[in-house]
Motif scaffolding. Structure first.
Motif, PDB file in Angstrom:
ATOM      1  N   MET A   1       1.859   5.556   5.800  1.00  0.00           N
ATOM      2  CA  MET A   1       1.175   4.658   4.874  1.00  0.00           C
ATOM      3  C   MET A   1       0.176   5.434   4.018  1.00  0.00           C
ATOM      4  SD  MET A   1       0.470   1.132   6.960  1.00  0.00           S
ATOM      5  CE  MET A   1       0.761   1.457   8.688  1.00  0.00           C
ATOM      6  N   LEU A   2      -0.598   6.318   4.656  1.00  0.00           N
ATOM      7  CA  LEU A   2      -1.571   7.125   3.912  1.00  0.00           C
ATOM      8  C   LEU A   2      -0.900   7.994   2.859  1.00  0.00           C
ATOM      9  CD1 LEU A   2      -4.040   8.243   6.723  1.00  0.00           C
ATOM     10  CD2 LEU A   2      -4.586   6.854   4.706  1.00  0.00           C
ATOM     11  N   ALA A   3       0.285   8.499   3.170  1.00  0.00           N
ATOM     12  CA  ALA A   3       1.008   9.349   2.226  1.00  0.00           C
ATOM     13  C   ALA A   3       1.415   8.588   0.968  1.00  0.00           C
ATOM     14  CB  ALA A   3       2.247   9.941   2.905  1.00  0.00           C
ATOM     15  N   GLN A   4       1.464   7.279   1.040  1.00  0.00           N
ATOM     16  CA  GLN A   4       1.881   6.478  -0.118  1.00  0.00           C
ATOM     17  C   GLN A   4       0.720   5.979  -0.963  1.00  0.00           C
ATOM     18  OE1 GLN A   4       4.712   3.404   0.729  1.00  0.00           O
ATOM     19  NE2 GLN A   4       5.988   4.745   1.957  1.00  0.00           N
ATOM     20  N   VAL A   5      -0.491   6.220  -0.523  1.00  0.00           N
ATOM     21  CA  VAL A   5      -1.666   5.699  -1.224  1.00  0.00           C
ATOM     22  C   VAL A   5      -1.798   6.255  -2.637  1.00  0.00           C
ATOM     23  CG1 VAL A   5      -4.197   5.747  -1.192  1.00  0.00           C
ATOM     24  CG2 VAL A   5      -2.940   5.098   0.856  1.00  0.00           C
ATOM     25  N   ASP A   6      -1.414   7.493  -2.851  1.00  0.00           N
ATOM     26  CA  ASP A   6      -1.541   8.099  -4.187  1.00  0.00           C
ATOM     27  C   ASP A   6      -0.506   7.579  -5.178  1.00  0.00           C
ATOM     28  OD1 ASP A   6      -3.719   9.589  -3.414  1.00  0.00           O
ATOM     29  OD2 ASP A   6      -2.510  11.326  -2.838  1.00  0.00           O
TER      30      ASP A   6
ATOM     31  N   THR B   1       2.584   2.715  -7.458  1.00  0.00           N
ATOM     32  CA  THR B   1       3.634   1.707  -7.407  1.00  0.00           C
ATOM     33  C   THR B   1       4.115   1.432  -5.985  1.00  0.00           C
ATOM     34  OG1 THR B   1       5.383   3.353  -7.719  1.00  0.00           O
ATOM     35  CG2 THR B   1       4.438   2.344  -9.706  1.00  0.00           C
ATOM     36  N   SER B   2       3.531   2.104  -4.995  1.00  0.00           N
ATOM     37  CA  SER B   2       3.992   1.903  -3.612  1.00  0.00           C
ATOM     38  C   SER B   2       3.547   0.548  -3.085  1.00  0.00           C
ATOM     39  CB  SER B   2       3.466   3.009  -2.704  1.00  0.00           C
ATOM     40  OG  SER B   2       2.096   2.796  -2.398  1.00  0.00           O
ATOM     41  N   GLU B   3       4.275   0.057  -2.128  1.00  0.00           N
ATOM     42  CA  GLU B   3       3.926  -1.229  -1.524  1.00  0.00           C
ATOM     43  C   GLU B   3       2.635  -1.141  -0.731  1.00  0.00           C
ATOM     44  OE1 GLU B   3       6.742  -4.004  -0.319  1.00  0.00           O
ATOM     45  OE2 GLU B   3       8.397  -3.003  -1.318  1.00  0.00           O
ATOM     46  N   VAL B   4       2.315   0.045  -0.228  1.00  0.00           N
ATOM     47  CA  VAL B   4       1.045   0.235   0.479  1.00  0.00           C
ATOM     48  C   VAL B   4      -0.114   0.058  -0.495  1.00  0.00           C
ATOM     49  CG1 VAL B   4      -0.377   1.872   1.769  1.00  0.00           C
ATOM     50  CG2 VAL B   4       2.077   1.742   2.229  1.00  0.00           C
ATOM     51  N   THR B   5      -0.021   0.688  -1.652  1.00  0.00           N
ATOM     52  CA  THR B   5      -1.075   0.547  -2.664  1.00  0.00           C
ATOM     53  C   THR B   5      -1.185  -0.896  -3.124  1.00  0.00           C
ATOM     54  OG1 THR B   5      -0.765   2.831  -3.376  1.00  0.00           O
ATOM     55  CG2 THR B   5      -1.876   1.351  -4.925  1.00  0.00           C
ATOM     56  N   GLU B   6      -0.055  -1.536  -3.360  1.00  0.00           N
ATOM     57  CA  GLU B   6      -0.073  -2.945  -3.763  1.00  0.00           C
ATOM     58  C   GLU B   6      -0.712  -3.819  -2.688  1.00  0.00           C
ATOM     59  OE1 GLU B   6       3.680  -4.424  -5.205  1.00  0.00           O
ATOM     60  OE2 GLU B   6       4.024  -2.599  -6.369  1.00  0.00           O
TER      61      GLU B   6
ATOM     62  N   ASP C   1       2.196 -13.868   6.677  1.00  0.00           N
ATOM     63  CA  ASP C   1       3.010 -13.452   5.535  1.00  0.00           C
ATOM     64  C   ASP C   1       2.447 -12.226   4.836  1.00  0.00           C
ATOM     65  OD1 ASP C   1       4.751 -15.537   5.957  1.00  0.00           O
ATOM     66  OD2 ASP C   1       3.767 -16.868   4.533  1.00  0.00           O
ATOM     67  N   ASP C   2       1.239 -11.867   5.184  1.00  0.00           N
ATOM     68  CA  ASP C   2       0.527 -10.792   4.509  1.00  0.00           C
ATOM     69  C   ASP C   2       0.533  -9.544   5.388  1.00  0.00           C
ATOM     70  OD1 ASP C   2      -0.846  -9.768   2.392  1.00  0.00           O
ATOM     71  OD2 ASP C   2      -2.773 -10.623   2.966  1.00  0.00           O
ATOM     72  N   VAL C   3       1.718  -8.910   5.495  1.00  0.00           N
ATOM     73  CA  VAL C   3       1.885  -7.790   6.414  1.00  0.00           C
ATOM     74  C   VAL C   3       2.587  -6.618   5.741  1.00  0.00           C
ATOM     75  CG1 VAL C   3       1.969  -9.296   8.441  1.00  0.00           C
ATOM     76  CG2 VAL C   3       4.099  -8.646   7.320  1.00  0.00           C
ATOM     77  N   LEU C   4       2.437  -5.452   6.354  1.00  0.00           N
ATOM     78  CA  LEU C   4       3.206  -4.278   5.989  1.00  0.00           C
ATOM     79  C   LEU C   4       4.177  -3.991   7.121  1.00  0.00           C
ATOM     80  CD1 LEU C   4       0.586  -1.795   4.475  1.00  0.00           C
ATOM     81  CD2 LEU C   4       2.520  -2.843   3.291  1.00  0.00           C
ATOM     82  N   LEU C   5       5.395  -3.647   6.767  1.00  0.00           N
ATOM     83  CA  LEU C   5       6.431  -3.332   7.748  1.00  0.00           C
ATOM     84  C   LEU C   5       6.792  -1.861   7.620  1.00  0.00           C
ATOM     85  CD1 LEU C   5       8.720  -6.417   7.076  1.00  0.00           C
ATOM     86  CD2 LEU C   5       7.012  -6.170   8.891  1.00  0.00           C
ATOM     87  N   VAL C   6       6.767  -1.161   8.749  1.00  0.00           N
ATOM     88  CA  VAL C   6       7.154   0.244   8.770  1.00  0.00           C
ATOM     89  C   VAL C   6       8.486   0.335   9.506  1.00  0.00           C
ATOM     90  CG1 VAL C   6       6.535   2.576   9.495  1.00  0.00           C
ATOM     91  CG2 VAL C   6       4.737   0.980   8.744  1.00  0.00           C
TER      92      VAL C   6
ATOM     93  N   SER D   1      10.905   3.777   5.704  1.00  0.00           N
ATOM     94  CA  SER D   1      10.260   3.106   4.576  1.00  0.00           C
ATOM     95  C   SER D   1       9.076   2.292   5.056  1.00  0.00           C
ATOM     96  CB  SER D   1      11.264   2.180   3.856  1.00  0.00           C
ATOM     97  OG  SER D   1      11.678   1.136   4.725  1.00  0.00           O
ATOM     98  N   VAL D   2       8.212   1.966   4.094  1.00  0.00           N
ATOM     99  CA  VAL D   2       7.097   1.039   4.333  1.00  0.00           C
ATOM    100  C   VAL D   2       7.232  -0.035   3.274  1.00  0.00           C
ATOM    101  CG1 VAL D   2       4.605   0.741   4.465  1.00  0.00           C
ATOM    102  CG2 VAL D   2       5.629   2.924   5.165  1.00  0.00           C
ATOM    103  N   THR D   3       7.329  -1.284   3.713  1.00  0.00           N
ATOM    104  CA  THR D   3       7.512  -2.403   2.787  1.00  0.00           C
ATOM    105  C   THR D   3       6.541  -3.523   3.132  1.00  0.00           C
ATOM    106  OG1 THR D   3       9.196  -3.448   4.175  1.00  0.00           O
ATOM    107  CG2 THR D   3       9.973  -1.895   2.499  1.00  0.00           C
ATOM    108  N   SER D   4       6.375  -4.424   2.197  1.00  0.00           N
ATOM    109  CA  SER D   4       5.597  -5.631   2.488  1.00  0.00           C
ATOM    110  C   SER D   4       6.582  -6.726   2.861  1.00  0.00           C
ATOM    111  CB  SER D   4       4.746  -6.035   1.284  1.00  0.00           C
ATOM    112  OG  SER D   4       5.566  -6.378   0.196  1.00  0.00           O
ATOM    113  N   ALA D   5       6.069  -7.748   3.511  1.00  0.00           N
ATOM    114  CA  ALA D   5       6.933  -8.835   3.967  1.00  0.00           C
ATOM    115  C   ALA D   5       7.313  -9.776   2.845  1.00  0.00           C
ATOM    116  CB  ALA D   5       6.258  -9.610   5.096  1.00  0.00           C
TER     117      ALA D   5
END
Length: 167
Positions: A70-75, A78-83, A147-152, A162-166
């Motif tokens: 998740m941290l790797a996607q912060v930069d 457009t990543s779902e983690v940042t969103e 409904d407000d979750v991140l899925l790894v 992948s890391v996605t939102s629900a």
């Protein structure tokens, strides 16, 4: 018909041939629901059950790997983690968000990821070697916001796919 495994015990199949195992395990100061499921027990191998048992036994390391991903996607803006982080900031506002964070370092993205709670791990025991996720970790900042979750999504070797939102 049933499958017996040293870690999971007796996994009996339902009338449709599916298997399901569920347990709440202690992880830090929280409970994590771990489910093992497969639509057809014929597709579940002893190797898949051994890998699943290893994942459950090393859930702390699996969690660390997921948070690093998740941290790797912060930069990536457009990543779902940042969103997800931006959505949490908008939903709570800066002051209220800081109140629910476990640790406030000044880097909001890092603080949100550190504060996420691991809610569940679902192991899809029939997906060994298929290319589809073998395990799915569900994270939430607020355990009541289902409904407000991140899925790894993890492969059977523990690699993050992948890391996605629900949503």
């Amino acid at each position: 018909m049933a499958i017996e495994h040293d870690f999971f015990g007796l996994l009996e199949s339902g009338p449709d041939g599916s298997i399901f195992w569920s347990e709440n395990i202690e992880f830090g100061d929280q409970q994590v629901t771990v489910d093992l499921t497969a639509p057809d027990q014929e597709d579940v191998t002893p190797a898949a059950l051994d890998i699943a048992a290893g994942m459950v036994a090393t859930i702390e390391g699996i969690d660390r790997l997921a948070r690093d991903a998740m941290l790797a996607q912060v930069d990536d803006r457009t990543s779902e983690v940042t969103e997800y982080i931006l959505q949490q900031q908008a939903s709570y506002g800066e002051d209220e968000l800081e109140e629910i964070l476990a640790d406030v370092s000044g880097d909001i993205a890092v603080d949100v990821i550190r504060s996420l709670q691991l809610m569940s791990m679902t192991i899809l025991a029939d997906e060994l070697g298929s290319g589809d996720p073998f395990a799915v970790l569900e994270y939430a900042l607020d355990p009541d916001a289902t409904d407000d979750v991140l899925l790894v999504n993890l492969a059977s070797n523990g690699a993050v796919q992948s890391v996605t939102s629900a949503e």
